[in-house]
Design a protein around this motif. Structure first.
Motif, PDB file in Angstrom:
ATOM      1  N   LYS A 263       0.845  -1.198   0.000  1.00 33.62           N
ATOM      2  CA  LYS A 263       0.000   0.000   0.000  1.00 33.62           C
ATOM      3  C   LYS A 263       0.887   1.258   0.000  1.00 33.62           C
ATOM      4  CE  LYS A 263      -4.325   1.483   1.981  1.00 33.62           C
ATOM      5  NZ  LYS A 263      -5.191   1.435   3.144  1.00 33.62           N
ATOM      6  N   ILE A 264       2.030   1.168   0.694  1.00 37.00           N
ATOM      7  CA  ILE A 264       2.970   2.304   0.715  1.00 37.00           C
ATOM      8  C   ILE A 264       3.460   2.573  -0.711  1.00 37.00           C
ATOM      9  CG2 ILE A 264       5.232   3.097   1.545  1.00 37.00           C
ATOM     10  CD1 ILE A 264       4.727   1.536   4.116  1.00 37.00           C
ATOM     11  N   LYS A 265       3.798   1.497  -1.420  1.00 39.24           N
ATOM     12  CA  LYS A 265       4.276   1.613  -2.813  1.00 39.24           C
ATOM     13  C   LYS A 265       3.197   2.279  -3.682  1.00 39.24           C
ATOM     14  CE  LYS A 265       8.381   0.400  -3.375  1.00 39.24           C
ATOM     15  NZ  LYS A 265       9.151   1.572  -3.568  1.00 39.24           N
ATOM     16  N   PHE A 266       1.952   1.836  -3.452  1.00 41.10           N
ATOM     17  CA  PHE A 266       0.829   2.383  -4.208  1.00 41.10           C
ATOM     18  C   PHE A 266       0.730   3.905  -3.973  1.00 41.10           C
ATOM     19  CE2 PHE A 266      -3.688   3.661  -3.856  1.00 41.10           C
ATOM     20  CZ  PHE A 266      -4.086   3.458  -5.170  1.00 41.10           C
ATOM     21  N   TYR A 267       0.814   4.323  -2.706  1.00 39.85           N
ATOM     22  CA  TYR A 267       0.732   5.759  -2.388  1.00 39.85           C
ATOM     23  C   TYR A 267       1.910   6.532  -2.975  1.00 39.85           C
ATOM     24  CZ  TYR A 267      -3.274   5.963   0.805  1.00 39.85           C
ATOM     25  OH  TYR A 267      -4.527   5.970   1.336  1.00 39.85           O
ATOM     26  N   GLU A 268       3.099   5.904  -2.928  1.00 37.53           N
ATOM     27  CA  GLU A 268       4.298   6.583  -3.441  1.00 37.53           C
ATOM     28  C   GLU A 268       4.069   6.978  -4.899  1.00 37.53           C
ATOM     29  OE1 GLU A 268       7.868   4.356  -2.807  1.00 37.53           O
ATOM     30  OE2 GLU A 268       9.134   5.993  -3.545  1.00 37.53           O
ATOM     31  N   TYR A 269       3.435   6.072  -5.625  1.00 38.17           N
ATOM     32  CA  TYR A 269       3.169   6.329  -7.040  1.00 38.17           C
ATOM     33  C   TYR A 269       2.004   7.327  -7.207  1.00 38.17           C
ATOM     34  CZ  TYR A 269       1.483   5.511 -11.750  1.00 38.17           C
ATOM     35  OH  TYR A 269       1.053   5.697 -13.024  1.00 38.17           O
ATOM     36  N   MET A 270       0.904   7.049  -6.501  1.00 38.86           N
ATOM     37  CA  MET A 270      -0.305   7.873  -6.660  1.00 38.86           C
ATOM     38  C   MET A 270      -0.082   9.333  -6.254  1.00 38.86           C
ATOM     39  SD  MET A 270      -2.822   6.148  -7.811  1.00 38.86           S
ATOM     40  CE  MET A 270      -4.416   6.676  -7.284  1.00 38.86           C
ATOM     41  N   LEU A 271       0.739   9.530  -5.222  1.00 42.08           N
ATOM     42  CA  LEU A 271       0.929  10.901  -4.723  1.00 42.08           C
ATOM     43  C   LEU A 271       1.999  11.675  -5.495  1.00 42.08           C
ATOM     44  CD1 LEU A 271       0.770  10.318  -0.847  1.00 42.08           C
ATOM     45  CD2 LEU A 271      -1.038  11.184  -2.318  1.00 42.08           C
ATOM     46  N   SER A 272       2.723  11.013  -6.373  1.00 38.16           N
ATOM     47  CA  SER A 272       3.802  11.717  -7.077  1.00 38.16           C
ATOM     48  C   SER A 272       3.207  12.873  -7.907  1.00 38.16           C
ATOM     49  CB  SER A 272       4.613  10.757  -7.947  1.00 38.16           C
ATOM     50  OG  SER A 272       3.760  10.205  -8.912  1.00 38.16           O
ATOM     51  N   PRO A 273       3.920  13.993  -7.983  1.00 43.14           N
ATOM     52  CA  PRO A 273       3.322  15.223  -8.525  1.00 43.14           C
ATOM     53  C   PRO A 273       2.676  15.087  -9.904  1.00 43.14           C
ATOM     54  CG  PRO A 273       5.432  15.687  -7.539  1.00 43.14           C
ATOM     55  CD  PRO A 273       5.283  14.213  -7.477  1.00 43.14           C
ATOM     56  N   LEU A 274       3.326  14.361 -10.809  1.00 41.50           N
ATOM     57  CA  LEU A 274       2.728  14.257 -12.152  1.00 41.50           C
ATOM     58  C   LEU A 274       1.445  13.436 -12.131  1.00 41.50           C
ATOM     59  CD1 LEU A 274       5.844  13.957 -14.470  1.00 41.50           C
ATOM     60  CD2 LEU A 274       4.151  15.806 -14.401  1.00 41.50           C
ATOM     61  N   VAL A 275       1.477  12.341 -11.369  1.00 46.74           N
ATOM     62  CA  VAL A 275       0.265  11.513 -11.273  1.00 46.74           C
ATOM     63  C   VAL A 275      -0.858  12.332 -10.614  1.00 46.74           C
ATOM     64  CG1 VAL A 275      -0.721   9.376 -10.317  1.00 46.74           C
ATOM     65  CG2 VAL A 275       1.623   9.397 -11.190  1.00 46.74           C
ATOM     66  N   MET A 276      -0.504  13.089  -9.587  1.00 43.16           N
ATOM     67  CA  MET A 276      -1.522  13.928  -8.910  1.00 43.16           C
ATOM     68  C   MET A 276      -2.148  14.926  -9.890  1.00 43.16           C
ATOM     69  SD  MET A 276      -2.463  13.530  -5.755  1.00 43.16           S
ATOM     70  CE  MET A 276      -2.660  14.927  -4.681  1.00 43.16           C
TER      71      MET A 276
END
Ligand SMILES: Cc1cc2nc3c(=O)[nH]c(=O)nc-3n(C[C@H](O)[C@H](O)[C@H](O)COP(=O)(O)O)c2cc1C
Length: 388
Positions: A256-269
């Motif tokens: 889940k941490i990995k998932f957040y790391e990706y989801m919260l990254s500025p471009l994805v946001m």
């Protein structure tokens, strides 16, 4: 004596480094000027004596947050939080601290040179004086050590708490206790007005403001990029600043941490703006506000908005925050309401501030002690000794 005073300063930094700061960026720097002579006298009321050491608190330009203009305020406040704890630890060691404010002042060439050599903005010079020649007499050593250890225990267990508080309202006695002034006004100033707001309607209206405006922060590429740099996804990795993802959302499994790391990254946001994710995050934050029994608000009259008063206000906030932690109360700052003009002005209207600017707002309440970790810089990275 200088060696002893340097030890006093070092122990004070050991304690003060636990001060909270925006994004835990810890933008402070302590510069001691050993053997400082005449060149610094311009700002000092008398020449330094043999039992005195000149020391300076500065804002480290390399560490300050800069994505939004309003973050400048938070940098001075953060340094003030550090200053409050620094003063507390100095005075507990039977030393005194005389302040000479450098921010807002015209500095002579020697001070300007210190500022430029250390890539920092000088805030306040302090003359640290040993109360008696031996500083701490042998029979006092244990008492002082044990007092310092108690303070260290208190400051290092204080945490920003981002979960649900207990619903209990503070009673009159508690509010008086939290707001009581124990630290001197030369440190904490007299211009900042600190108050608790418990009115249900006001909290509901503030909740609406958070729901409406907090997305501004999550969806601003520049602001979020800076915030993201401070989120730490690996609790085992060596780090000295920033905050762990778990401090935001609680414990969670690795994937889940990995998932957040990706989801919260500025471009994805940025991409997720299309499906309203920043608004969803704002809504979640507003639910926490809605369930809070009280808010803490600090304001300063527009006429008195200066760097010095912001630093002093930070020290006053530290005094209240520490008293709160001692009483089992935690804070959760809501800077999203202050970082952009629109929500700040709306909040000021709600609180009927006519000539005042709100400089700090937080949800506050009783908690069961959180077991959370928060990284800190080492004493060595904060302290620079200069020999002149
Ligand atoms: C001026 C200021 C503003 C802050 N704003 C926020 C905020 O908007 N949201 C938040 O979750 N934490 C906020 N914080 C808390 C910091 O993130 C926190 O102090 C830092 O990560 C260190 O963690 P600790 O307080 O648990 O030691 C703020 C702290 C300060 C001093």
């Amino acid at each position: 004596m200088t060696k002893k005073l340097l030890e006093v300063v070092s122990k004070a930094i050991e304690i003060a480094r636990w001060a909270p700061s925006s994004h835990n960026c810890q933008p402070w720097k302590v510069i001691t000027l050993e053997g400082a002579g005449k060149q610094y006298d311009v700002l000092l009321d008398q020449p330094l004596k043999s039992n005195e050491l000149l020391c300076c608190l500065a804002l480290d330009k390399k560490r300050q947050l800069s994505a939004l203009p309003s973050l400048q305020f938070e940098m001075y406040i953060s340094c003030g939080l550090f200053l409050g704890l620094f003063w507390l630890a100095i005075t507990q060691q039977k030393a005194r601290c005389r302040f000479h404010w450098l921010c807002d002042a015209e500095l002579n060439l020697s001070w300007l040179q210190v500022a430029s050599e250390h890539e920092s903005e000088l805030l306040v010079a302090m003359v640290i004086t040993a109360e008696n020649h031996d500083l701490i007499r042998d029979n006092q050593v244990n008492t002082v050590e044990s007092k310092l250890n108690q303070i260290l225990e208190l400051v290092s267990t204080r945490r920003t708490f981002r979960g649900l508080f207990e619903k209990k309202l503070f009673d009159h006695e508690m509010i008086e206790n939290l707001l009581s002034r124990r630290w001197p006004k030369v440190l904490t100033g007299g211009e900042a007005l600190v108050q608790f707001e418990q009115n249900g309607e006001l909290i509901r209206n503030t909740t609406k403001l958070v729901a409406k405006y907090a997305a501004l922060d999550f969806s601003s590429y520049r602001a979020w990029k800076e915030t993201y740099r401070y989120i730490r996804f690996d609790q085992q990795a060596d780090t000295e600043d920033g905050f762990y993802l778990q401090s935001l959302f609680g414990p969670m499994p690795k994937r889940k941490i990995k998932f957040y790391e990706y989801m919260l990254s500025p471009l994805v946001m940025q991409a997720l703006r299309l499906v309203n994710v920043p608004h969803y995050m704002a809504k979640e934050l507003s639910k926490l506000v809605e369930k809070s029994a009280q808010l803490l608000v600090i304001k300063i009259n527009d006429e008195h908005l200066s760097k010095r008063n912001l630093v002093m206000m930070g020290a006053r906030l530290m005094e209240v925050w520490l008293q709160a932690h001692h009483a089992g109360v935690a804070f959760h700052p809501l800077s999203v309401l202050l970082q952009h003009d629109e929500p700040r002005e709306a909040l000021q209207r709600l609180l009927q501030c006519h000539n005042e600017r709100i400089v700090f707002v937080a949800r506050v309440g009783y908690i069961k002690t959180p077991e959370d970790i928060s990284p800190r810089r080492t004493v060595q990275s904060i302290h620079t000794a200069v020999y002149s």
